[in-house]
Motif scaffolding. Structure first.
Motif, PDB file in Angstrom:
ATOM      1  N   SER A   1       0.824  -1.207   0.000  1.00 21.64           N
ATOM      2  CA  SER A   1       0.000   0.000   0.000  1.00 21.64           C
ATOM      3  C   SER A   1       0.860   1.260   0.000  1.00 21.64           C
ATOM      4  CB  SER A   1      -0.932  -0.008   1.211  1.00 21.64           C
ATOM      5  OG  SER A   1      -1.579   1.238   1.358  1.00 21.64           O
ATOM      6  N   ASN A   2       1.887   1.274   0.856  1.00 25.72           N
ATOM      7  CA  ASN A   2       2.746   2.447   0.948  1.00 25.72           C
ATOM      8  C   ASN A   2       3.491   2.703  -0.365  1.00 25.72           C
ATOM      9  OD1 ASN A   2       5.624   3.717   1.965  1.00 25.72           O
ATOM     10  ND2 ASN A   2       3.901   4.417   3.202  1.00 25.72           N
TER      11      ASN A   2
ATOM     12  N   ASN B   1      -0.069   5.628   7.345  1.00 21.02           N
ATOM     13  CA  ASN B   1      -0.307   5.357   5.929  1.00 21.02           C
ATOM     14  C   ASN B   1      -1.766   5.575   5.568  1.00 21.02           C
ATOM     15  OD1 ASN B   1       0.980   4.279   3.441  1.00 21.02           O
ATOM     16  ND2 ASN B   1      -0.529   2.659   3.672  1.00 21.02           N
ATOM     17  N   MET B   2      -2.671   5.114   6.419  1.00 26.64           N
ATOM     18  CA  MET B   2      -4.101   5.296   6.164  1.00 26.64           C
ATOM     19  C   MET B   2      -4.479   6.780   6.216  1.00 26.64           C
ATOM     20  SD  MET B   2      -7.449   3.880   8.238  1.00 26.64           S
ATOM     21  CE  MET B   2      -7.152   4.995   9.616  1.00 26.64           C
ATOM     22  N   PHE B   3      -4.014   7.483   7.237  1.00 26.54           N
ATOM     23  CA  PHE B   3      -4.354   8.899   7.370  1.00 26.54           C
ATOM     24  C   PHE B   3      -3.823   9.699   6.188  1.00 26.54           C
ATOM     25  CE2 PHE B   3      -3.605  13.157   9.402  1.00 26.54           C
ATOM     26  CZ  PHE B   3      -4.952  13.487   9.491  1.00 26.54           C
TER      27      PHE B   3
ATOM     28  N   PRO C   1      -6.533  -0.304   0.135  1.00 26.32           N
ATOM     29  CA  PRO C   1      -5.534  -1.165   0.802  1.00 26.32           C
ATOM     30  C   PRO C   1      -4.953  -0.529   2.060  1.00 26.32           C
ATOM     31  CG  PRO C   1      -5.107  -1.054  -1.565  1.00 26.32           C
ATOM     32  CD  PRO C   1      -6.137  -0.015  -1.252  1.00 26.32           C
ATOM     33  N   ALA C   2      -4.815   0.803   2.071  1.00 26.94           N
ATOM     34  CA  ALA C   2      -4.279   1.487   3.258  1.00 26.94           C
ATOM     35  C   ALA C   2      -5.215   1.333   4.448  1.00 26.94           C
ATOM     36  CB  ALA C   2      -4.048   2.967   2.943  1.00 26.94           C
ATOM     37  N   VAL C   3      -6.512   1.484   4.204  1.00 31.89           N
ATOM     38  CA  VAL C   3      -7.493   1.329   5.285  1.00 31.89           C
ATOM     39  C   VAL C   3      -7.530  -0.123   5.765  1.00 31.89           C
ATOM     40  CG1 VAL C   3      -9.944   1.472   5.861  1.00 31.89           C
ATOM     41  CG2 VAL C   3      -8.882   3.268   4.475  1.00 31.89           C
ATOM     42  N   LEU C   4      -7.521  -1.057   4.829  1.00 31.61           N
ATOM     43  CA  LEU C   4      -7.571  -2.479   5.178  1.00 31.61           C
ATOM     44  C   LEU C   4      -6.343  -2.892   5.994  1.00 31.61           C
ATOM     45  CD1 LEU C   4      -8.995  -5.191   4.916  1.00 31.61           C
ATOM     46  CD2 LEU C   4      -7.818  -5.535   2.732  1.00 31.61           C
TER      47      LEU C   4
ATOM     48  N   THR D   1      -4.111  -3.176  13.432  1.00 30.39           N
ATOM     49  CA  THR D   1      -4.617  -2.788  14.752  1.00 30.39           C
ATOM     50  C   THR D   1      -5.296  -3.959  15.461  1.00 30.39           C
ATOM     51  OG1 THR D   1      -4.972  -0.536  13.920  1.00 30.39           O
ATOM     52  CG2 THR D   1      -6.065  -1.138  15.975  1.00 30.39           C
ATOM     53  N   ALA D   2      -6.030  -4.762  14.688  1.00 31.38           N
ATOM     54  CA  ALA D   2      -6.784  -5.864  15.291  1.00 31.38           C
ATOM     55  C   ALA D   2      -5.943  -7.116  15.500  1.00 31.38           C
ATOM     56  CB  ALA D   2      -7.992  -6.201  14.410  1.00 31.38           C
TER      57      ALA D   2
END
Length: 431
Positions: free
Chosen positions: A9-10, A73-75, A171-174, A180-181
């Motif tokens: 993703s990055n 990465n998500m932000f 992909p960044a959100v996933l 995190t989980a």
């Protein structure tokens, strides 16, 4: 899996605009230089952050680095997407959102790029380290591959750029949700090897002092960094280099994809091979030499028109040789400096590559000569700027060749981690 998705993703976010630089310049109403800066900002930001990332990996823990990187990465991907939301945009704010988002993603990059060697050392036994490192490391070029395919396919017109941001944001959100989980343990309960036990035995700053006194590592750091810097420039400018010879975005995207596909296949084979033979230095030297030859061949062939099949073959060989260096050189760095932490040994090599990549990109961009085309090139219907890269591709080949000669002649090292593993195994049998 999480590290692979995050790394991919990055990389996609980093290189997303390079395969369609001409159309991006038109969409943003800016110059090609500005579009190139969207990739360059990764190098600028990641150099100082790289030292912090090395400390974090070797002093705190692997799971913290992965989770922090995934959130950044998500932000960053979300901020990038705001550039195409009309209610947020006034005047030049589109570029502000893009550069801010790219900068946030750039902060995440060192954290995830430095993870594979640490992950392999802490979670895998000695005979699987190189393969594990290779699988985690190759997720980064896999992201570059996807960007080379997806960007030209999606962003064919201005109206599709919001879709481009959405596709790269998913992909960044996933990855953030999964990290995190699912990422909680910093190491297995039972260390798989002696090197895993001693992974953080050297204090961070003491390790840096050892690093700077190690001649073999310094040679590896500089030469590997030079190759990584050249590849960074090559990936960023590939579309513009081939545009000068009237090749379409599809051809440049295909060439970038061939580099990575063949590189990933051979990197897997070499990862398995060096896990069995431990011939790290020999593989890196051979691949370095083939990479220099491939870059030279590309520098010559890219000046010619209507030789797309030849360019495809050259890029395939370049991927074959260049990407095999990536994970094997990281294992070689760990062998050079053991018991210095993997975050330091691999991190400093990457920082060297980012510094040299920044120098190369700024230098090449400033030296590229504007070229007045007699007709519209096939690389983009609205190409406003075309640059002559004929001399600079030869400069790339020259820099790569010098680095190869230095490495082959002067690099020699003991495999310190391997010796520690052998000694521990011998002691175990004797007792």
């Amino acid at each position: 899996m999480v590290v692979g998705l995050l790394n991919s993703s990055n990389a996609m976010l980093w290189i997303s605009f390079a395969p369609v630089a001409d159309l991006t310049a038109r969409h943003l109403k800016c110059s090609l230089d500005t579009v190139n800066y969207l990739s360059l900002v990764y190098l600028v930001v990641s150099i100082p952050i790289g030292f912090l990332a090395s400390w974090l990996l070797d002093t705190l823990s692997l799971n913290y680095a992965i989770i922090i990187s995934s959130w950044l990465n998500m932000f960053g991907s979300i901020v990038r997407s705001a550039s195409d939301i009309s209610m947020f945009n006034t005047g030049k704010s589109t570029l502000i959102y893009l550069f801010l988002g790219q900068s946030i993603c750039a902060v995440a990059q060192p954290l995830v790029l430095f993870v594979p060697a640490k992950l392999a050392a802490v979670w895998f036994p000695e005979h699987q380290c190189a393969t594990a490192n290779m699988i985690a490391s190759m997720s980064n070029p896999f992201g570059i591959l996807l960007a080379n395919i997806l960007s030209p396919a999606i962003a064919s017109e201005d109206k599709y750029f919001p879709i481009l941001h959405f596709v790269y944001g998913v992909p960044a959100v996933l990855a953030c949700i999964l990290a995190t989980a699912g990422v909680h343990e910093k190491a297995p309960l039972t260390p798989p090897s002696v090197s895993a036990i001693n992974s953080t035995s050297e204090p961070f700053f003491a390790g840096l002092k050892q690093l700077m006194k190690n001649k073999s590592y310094i040679i590896l750091m500089i030469c590997f960094g030079s190759g990584l810097g050249i590849f960074t420039a090559f990936s960023t400018f590939l579309e513009q280099i081939l545009c000068f010879s009237d090749y379409s975005n599809f051809i440049s995207g295909l060439c970038g994809a061939l580099v990575i596909v063949f590189g990933a296949i051979v990197a897997l084979l070499f990862g398995l091979y060096v896990d069995r033979t431990k011939r790290f230095a020999e593989i890196v030297k051979i691949c370095f030499a083939l990479t220099a030859l491939s870059i030279t061949a590309f520098a010559v062939a890219s000046h010619l028109k209507k030789v797309a099949p030849l360019l495809g073959v050259i890029c395939s060989v370049l991927g074959f040789s260049g990407f095999a260096i990536y994970p094997v050189a990281m294992e070689l760095a760990v062998e050079c400096l053991y018991p210095v932490g993997e975050g330091s040994s691999t991190g400093l090599a990457f920082i060297s590559g980012q510094i040299q990549g920044l120098i190369f990109m700024v230098l090449f961009q400033s030296l590229a000569k504007p070229y007045a085309a007699s007709s519209l090139p096939s690389c983009g219907m609205n190409q406003t700027e075309i640059y002559d890269w004929s001399v600079l591709t030869l400069v790339m080949a020259g820099i790569c060749s010098i680095g190869v000669c230095i490495f082959i002649i002067f690099f020699h090292t003991d495999y310190k981690r391997l010796k520690a593993e052998v000694a521990a195994e011998k002691e175990k049998h004797e007792s």
